[in-house]
Design a protein around this motif. Structure first.
Motif, PDB file in Angstrom:
ATOM      1  N   THR A 160      -4.177 -41.664  87.759  1.00 52.92           N
ATOM      2  CA  THR A 160      -4.964 -40.759  88.597  1.00 52.92           C
ATOM      3  C   THR A 160      -5.578 -41.522  89.761  1.00 52.92           C
ATOM      4  OG1 THR A 160      -5.474 -39.237  86.780  1.00 52.92           O
ATOM      5  CG2 THR A 160      -7.019 -39.283  88.625  1.00 52.92           C
ATOM      6  N   ALA A 163      -2.990 -42.123  92.556  1.00 50.30           N
ATOM      7  CA  ALA A 163      -2.695 -40.911  93.326  1.00 50.30           C
ATOM      8  C   ALA A 163      -3.863 -40.547  94.236  1.00 50.30           C
ATOM      9  CB  ALA A 163      -2.382 -39.757  92.384  1.00 50.30           C
ATOM     10  N   TYR A 164      -5.080 -40.623  93.699  1.00 52.95           N
ATOM     11  CA  TYR A 164      -6.247 -40.286  94.515  1.00 52.95           C
ATOM     12  C   TYR A 164      -6.452 -41.319  95.622  1.00 52.95           C
ATOM     13  CZ  TYR A 164     -10.957 -38.949  95.860  1.00 52.95           C
ATOM     14  OH  TYR A 164     -12.064 -38.561  96.584  1.00 52.95           O
ATOM     15  N   PHE A 167      -4.193 -40.456  98.391  1.00 53.69           N
ATOM     16  CA  PHE A 167      -4.722 -39.272  99.078  1.00 53.69           C
ATOM     17  C   PHE A 167      -5.803 -39.683 100.076  1.00 53.69           C
ATOM     18  CE2 PHE A 167      -8.087 -36.019  99.250  1.00 53.69           C
ATOM     19  CZ  PHE A 167      -7.377 -34.945  99.764  1.00 53.69           C
ATOM     20  N   TYR A 200      -2.419 -31.791 102.612  1.00 56.17           N
ATOM     21  CA  TYR A 200      -2.403 -32.819 101.577  1.00 56.17           C
ATOM     22  C   TYR A 200      -3.094 -32.273 100.330  1.00 56.17           C
ATOM     23  CZ  TYR A 200      -1.605 -35.557 105.778  1.00 56.17           C
ATOM     24  OH  TYR A 200      -1.108 -36.023 106.966  1.00 56.17           O
ATOM     25  N   TRP A 202      -4.143 -33.353  96.213  1.00 61.55           N
ATOM     26  CA  TRP A 202      -4.187 -34.306  95.096  1.00 61.55           C
ATOM     27  C   TRP A 202      -4.659 -33.609  93.832  1.00 61.55           C
ATOM     28  CZ3 TRP A 202      -8.785 -35.117  92.459  1.00 61.55           C
ATOM     29  CH2 TRP A 202      -8.661 -35.978  91.345  1.00 61.55           C
ATOM     30  N   ARG A 203      -4.015 -33.927  92.727  1.00 66.82           N
ATOM     31  CA  ARG A 203      -4.493 -33.523  91.408  1.00 66.82           C
ATOM     32  C   ARG A 203      -3.882 -34.448  90.363  1.00 66.82           C
ATOM     33  NH1 ARG A 203      -5.261 -27.593  88.683  1.00 66.82           N
ATOM     34  NH2 ARG A 203      -5.769 -28.330  86.582  1.00 66.82           N
ATOM     35  N   TYR A 206      -0.707 -36.710  90.748  1.00 64.59           N
ATOM     36  CA  TYR A 206       0.191 -36.183  91.776  1.00 64.59           C
ATOM     37  C   TYR A 206      -0.455 -36.121  93.162  1.00 64.59           C
ATOM     38  CZ  TYR A 206       3.385 -34.766  88.064  1.00 64.59           C
ATOM     39  OH  TYR A 206       4.247 -34.763  86.987  1.00 64.59           O
ATOM     40  N   LEU A 207       0.372 -36.371  94.167  1.00 62.37           N
ATOM     41  CA  LEU A 207      -0.005 -36.198  95.563  1.00 62.37           C
ATOM     42  C   LEU A 207       1.113 -35.429  96.254  1.00 62.37           C
ATOM     43  CD1 LEU A 207      -1.629 -36.785  98.167  1.00 62.37           C
ATOM     44  CD2 LEU A 207      -0.300 -38.904  98.383  1.00 62.37           C
ATOM     45  N   GLU A 209       2.379 -33.965  99.880  1.00 61.92           N
ATOM     46  CA  GLU A 209       2.219 -34.070 101.327  1.00 61.92           C
ATOM     47  C   GLU A 209       3.170 -33.063 101.962  1.00 61.92           C
ATOM     48  OE1 GLU A 209       1.649 -38.397 102.539  1.00 61.92           O
ATOM     49  OE2 GLU A 209       2.559 -38.568 100.559  1.00 61.92           O
TER      50      GLU A 209
END
Length: 394
Positions: A160, A163-164, A167, A200, A202-203, A206-207, A209
């Motif tokens: 996480t 991914a963040y 972002f 964009y 984010w969760r 996952y990202l 775009e």
């Protein structure tokens, strides 16, 4: 490749060190246009040797337009079972391209991860640095026909935090989130932003775009058209992606009062570039004309947090001070060619907080009065830090 929206000409290449005003539209598509123009010019020059009646420098042909009935059958489908549930077939008058298949790279995918180097215009090392494991590229076409398309790159990272972090790299980068060119916050699954033709999301790990493309539109028209489509797609995908929407612990520990919208940068390595500090998050803040940052470094236990404070105290010029918790550390920190900034750090249980000047608003050669108008004095930094350290545990 993909940057927050820019206000400069789309022909100007983007870099991470460029000002926010010139970070933006995907370099991938700018590069594509340049390549197309270069190819057309080369072809014209070559043709000029044998067919002088053909005009030299003729513009390239427009991209193929989608047929008006492209979405009549409900759109295409995603063949990749792992990511198919995350892509809606139809969205905002667009559908998955029924004549094109997605491309999948990395873990359990037909294409190697290294192939993203071409797709991301040479930025694959940045993605790898944040721990990317898998990327899916898909395209939506307009149900009304025409040249408009929506490209989606969905990346899965090993954590996480990775991914963040990517972002926040895309949203803030090395710029100032207070700049008017920074993408604005929109609804999404975890955190989401909308720029000029870019969105964009984010969760969890996952990202996404997302880029709206239409060579026939000027920037203002492109912005208007994309805002009718991308926010809905972001919201749909955000509801489908797995993982918690809550921020990583260090980002969640940052105070919310006076934070600039989307003003967080997450570092998966050494925060602020300080060796041994480890991963953490820093937030950007504004109170009237005063600008400052807050750093939060969360460790697994108290002893590890104490070690971080000890590491900071050993930096050249650093000094331990009393009066905040079990002691604080004051130091001067320098980023690149800019002036040094003052920081004060202290610990609250297993979290180390720091309050410092905002380097983005400072410049070399400022007078003391100019500097004072934009920064917090040491006493105010200490007062805010004391509040963070003594606040009840969350």
């Amino acid at each position: 490749m993909r940057f927050p929206p820019e206000r400069c000409s789309s022909s100007v290449p983007s870099t991470h060190s460029a000002p926010v005003a010139c970070r933006a539209r995907p370099r991938r598509f700018r590069a594509g246009r340049c390549a197309l123009l270069a190819g057309a010019l080369a072809a014209a020059l070559s043709a000029g040797c044998s067919k002088k009646e053909e005009p030299m420098g003729a513009p390239p042909p427009p991209p193929p337009a989608a047929k008006p009935a492209a979405c009549a059958g409900g759109g295409g489908t995603i063949g990749d079972a792992a990511s198919a549930p995350f892509f809606p077939r139809m969205t905002g008058g667009f559908c998955l391209d029924p004549n094109g298949a997605e491309k999948t790279f990395g873990e359990s995918a037909p294409l190697p991860l290294d192939s993203i180097c071409d797709m991301f215009d040479g930025e694959c090392e940045i993605y790898k640095g944040f721990g990317v494991r898998r990327v899916v590229e898909a395209r939506y076409v307009s149900g009304a026909g025409g040249t408009a398309t929506v490209d989606v790159h969905l990346s899965k990272f090993g954590s996480t935090e990775g991914a963040y972090g990517m972002f926040t790299k895309r949203i803030v980068g090395d710029g100032d989130p207070a700049d008017e060119a920074t993408p604005r916050q929109i609804d999404g699954g975890g955190a989401a932003a909308m720029g000029v033709g870019n969105a964009y999301l984010w969760r969890g790990q996952y990202l996404a775009e997302i880029t709206y493309n239409d060579e026939a539109l000027a920037e203002a028209a492109l912005k208007s058209s994309s805002e009718k489509v991308l926010p809905g797609l972001v919201k749909e995908m955000g509801s489908k992606l797995p993982g918690e929407p809550s921020l990583p612990p260090a980002a969640a520990a940052l105070p919310k009062d006076n934070m600039i919208p989307l003003g967080i940068r997450y570092e998966t390595k050494d925060v602020l570039g300080i060796g041994g500090a480890g991963p953490g998050a820093f937030g950007y803040y504004k109170e009237v004309d005063k600008r400052y940052r807050v750093v939060a470094i969360v460790r697994d236990d108290v002893d590890q947090a104490k070690d971080v404070l000890s590491t900071l105290a050993k930096l050249p010029g650093a000094a331990r001070e009393k009066g905040i918790g079990d002691g604080s550390v004051r130091l001067m920190h320098k980023e690149g060619e800019g002036p040094a900034t003052e920081w004060i750090f202290a610990r609250a249980d297993k979290t180390v907080y720091g309050v410092g000047d905002e380097a983005r608003v400072l410049r070399s050669g400022m007078t003391a009065d100019e500097h004072a108008k934009l920064t917090l004095p040491k006493e105010e930094k200490s007062a805010r830090l004391k509040k963070f350290v003594t606040a009840p545990a969350r």
